[in-house]
Design an enzyme around this catalytic site. Structure first.
Site, short mmCIF file in Angstrom:
data_model
loop_
_atom_site.label_atom_id
_atom_site.label_comp_id
_atom_site.label_asym_id
_atom_site.label_seq_id
_atom_site.Cartn_x
_atom_site.Cartn_y
_atom_site.Cartn_z
N TYR A 1 7.19 19.15 -1.35
CA TYR A 1 6.65 18.16 -2.29
C TYR A 1 7.61 17.98 -3.47
CZ TYR A 1 2.96 15.53 -4.71
OH TYR A 1 2.23 14.55 -5.33
N LYS B 1 9.51 14.44 -4.11
CA LYS B 1 9.18 13.69 -5.33
C LYS B 1 10.40 13.58 -6.24
CE LYS B 1 4.95 12.63 -4.29
NZ LYS B 1 4.59 11.23 -4.06
N ASP C 1 1.59 2.46 8.38
CA ASP C 1 1.96 3.88 8.31
C ASP C 1 3.38 3.93 7.75
OD1 ASP C 1 2.94 6.45 8.73
OD2 ASP C 1 1.92 6.69 10.65
N VAL C 2 3.53 4.43 6.53
CA VAL C 2 4.84 4.36 5.86
C VAL C 2 5.92 5.18 6.57
CG1 VAL C 2 3.77 3.96 3.60
CG2 VAL C 2 4.40 6.30 4.25
N THR D 1 -8.27 13.82 -6.76
CA THR D 1 -8.35 12.91 -5.60
C THR D 1 -8.50 13.77 -4.34
OG1 THR D 1 -5.98 12.96 -5.10
CG2 THR D 1 -6.71 11.30 -6.71
N SER E 1 -7.53 5.33 -0.63
CA SER E 1 -8.10 6.48 -1.34
C SER E 1 -7.40 6.64 -2.70
CB SER E 1 -7.86 7.74 -0.48
OG SER E 1 -8.18 8.92 -1.17
N GLY E 2 -8.03 7.37 -3.59
CA GLY E 2 -7.40 7.87 -4.80
C GLY E 2 -6.63 6.85 -5.62
N ILE E 3 -5.39 7.18 -5.93
CA ILE E 3 -4.55 6.35 -6.80
C ILE E 3 -4.31 4.97 -6.18
CG2 ILE E 3 -2.23 6.16 -7.77
CD1 ILE E 3 -2.24 9.31 -7.83
#
Ligand SMILES: NC(=O)c1ccc[n+]([C@@H]2O[C@H](COP(=O)([O-])OP(=O)(O)OC[C@H]3O[C@@H](n4cnc5c(N)ncnc54)[C@H](O)[C@@H]3O)[C@@H](O)[C@H]2O)c1
Length: 267
Positions: A172, A176, A78-79, A207, A31-33
């Protein structure tokens, strides 16, 4: 230490951005990025290894690349699950050779007021956004160090640099920020052995991760107003940064967090 290059000219500047013969593994590529990254790297000549915890979406990304006549494969990864990470990296190395580029991209967000943040929610975000980045960097790093080099591009966030203020999101910001620091620490540790580690810190991009935020027109208008380039982003806005940091074009860049944020954090 690597020898200093004696080169004083660049014969073919465009060739700096090629990834021919490179195995490029992307996490969260369904997905997305992540999907965008797999496509861009494949178009630059890499074999794109699209991985995701959701095998169907990883396969869809790889199939779309194969349909262009480019090289791709998909794996379930799965990270947040060490056994899954180790198994996927081993399978990729056995089938395609050592990973030369890792886009450490999979991530989640669980927004909510910090005074009500449950430990289980905190732990979930840490396990994906922070431990997941570590585990994949470790496995990719082993292969890259063994092969004499490689490039890791972590996907952090501008929320790893500044405190937000739009939707409370402590886990988050914390994870990050940890990605930004893991980038520096790994760059320092592995630089002498040919492995570069950088991160991209994007602004809000449209996204699946941000669908509900983009459904609030007032929030987006405020965001657009606060963004010097005048708009929020889309995954394509990261294409150049991804290719730059993954490829030999950034051969002398490591430990850097590249803000791709329309100027948001420059204010
Ligand atoms: N969209 C934004 O505004 C934005 C801004 C800054 C940073 N980011 C970061 O970019 C990265 C990608 O986000 P996106 O916006 O493309 O999100 P997305 O939700 O569109 O895609 C994330 C992908 O990661 C996968 N995933 C989630 N948990 C996983 C796990 N444990 N193991 C493997 N795969 C997993 C999902 O299945 C999904 O395919 C994340 O790290 C995110 O924090 C996004």
């Amino acid at each position: 230490m690597p020898a200093h290059p004696s080169v004083t000219d660049v014969a073919d500047p465009a060739a700096l951005f090629r990834l021919d013969g490179t195995v490029a593994l992307v996490t969260g590529a369904g997905s997305g990025i992540g999907a965008l990254a797999a496509r861009v790297l494949a178009r630059a000549g890499a074999t794109a290894i699209a991985t995701d915890r959701d095998p169907a979406t990883a396969k869809a990304t790889a199939d779309a690349i194969l349909a262009e006549g480019l090289a791709a494969a998909s794996y379930t990864l799965d990270v947040s699950d060490e056994a899954s990470v180790v198994a996927a990296f081993r399978a990729v190395e056995a089938a395609h050779g050592p990973v030369g580029v890792l886009i450490n991209n999979a991530g989640i967000a669980k927004r909510g007021a910090s005074e009500n943040l449950a430990l289980a929610t905190w732990d979930e975000v840490v396990s994906v956004n922070m431990t997941g980045v570590f585990l994949c960097a470790r496995e990719a790093g082993r292969q890259m160090l063994g092969a004499g080099g490689g490039s890791i591009v972590n996907i952090s966030s501008m929320w790893g640099h500044v405190g937000g203020g739009f939707a409370p999101n402590l886990s988050y910001h914390a994870t990050k920020g940890a990605v930004v620091m893991m980038t520096k620490a790994l760059a320092v540790e592995w630089g002498g052995r040919g492995v570069r580690v950088n991160d991209i810190a994007p602004t809000f991009l449209r996204t699946n991760l941000t669908t509900h935020l983009f459904s609030d027109p007032d929030l987006i208008r405020r965001f657009d107003e606060l963004t010097p380039l005048g708009r929020t982003g889309v995954p394509n806005d990261l294409a150049g940064a991804l290719l730059f940091l993954a490829s030999p074009a950034s051969a002398y860049v490591t430990g850097h967090s590249l803000l791709v944020d329309g100027g948001w954090t420059a204010r």
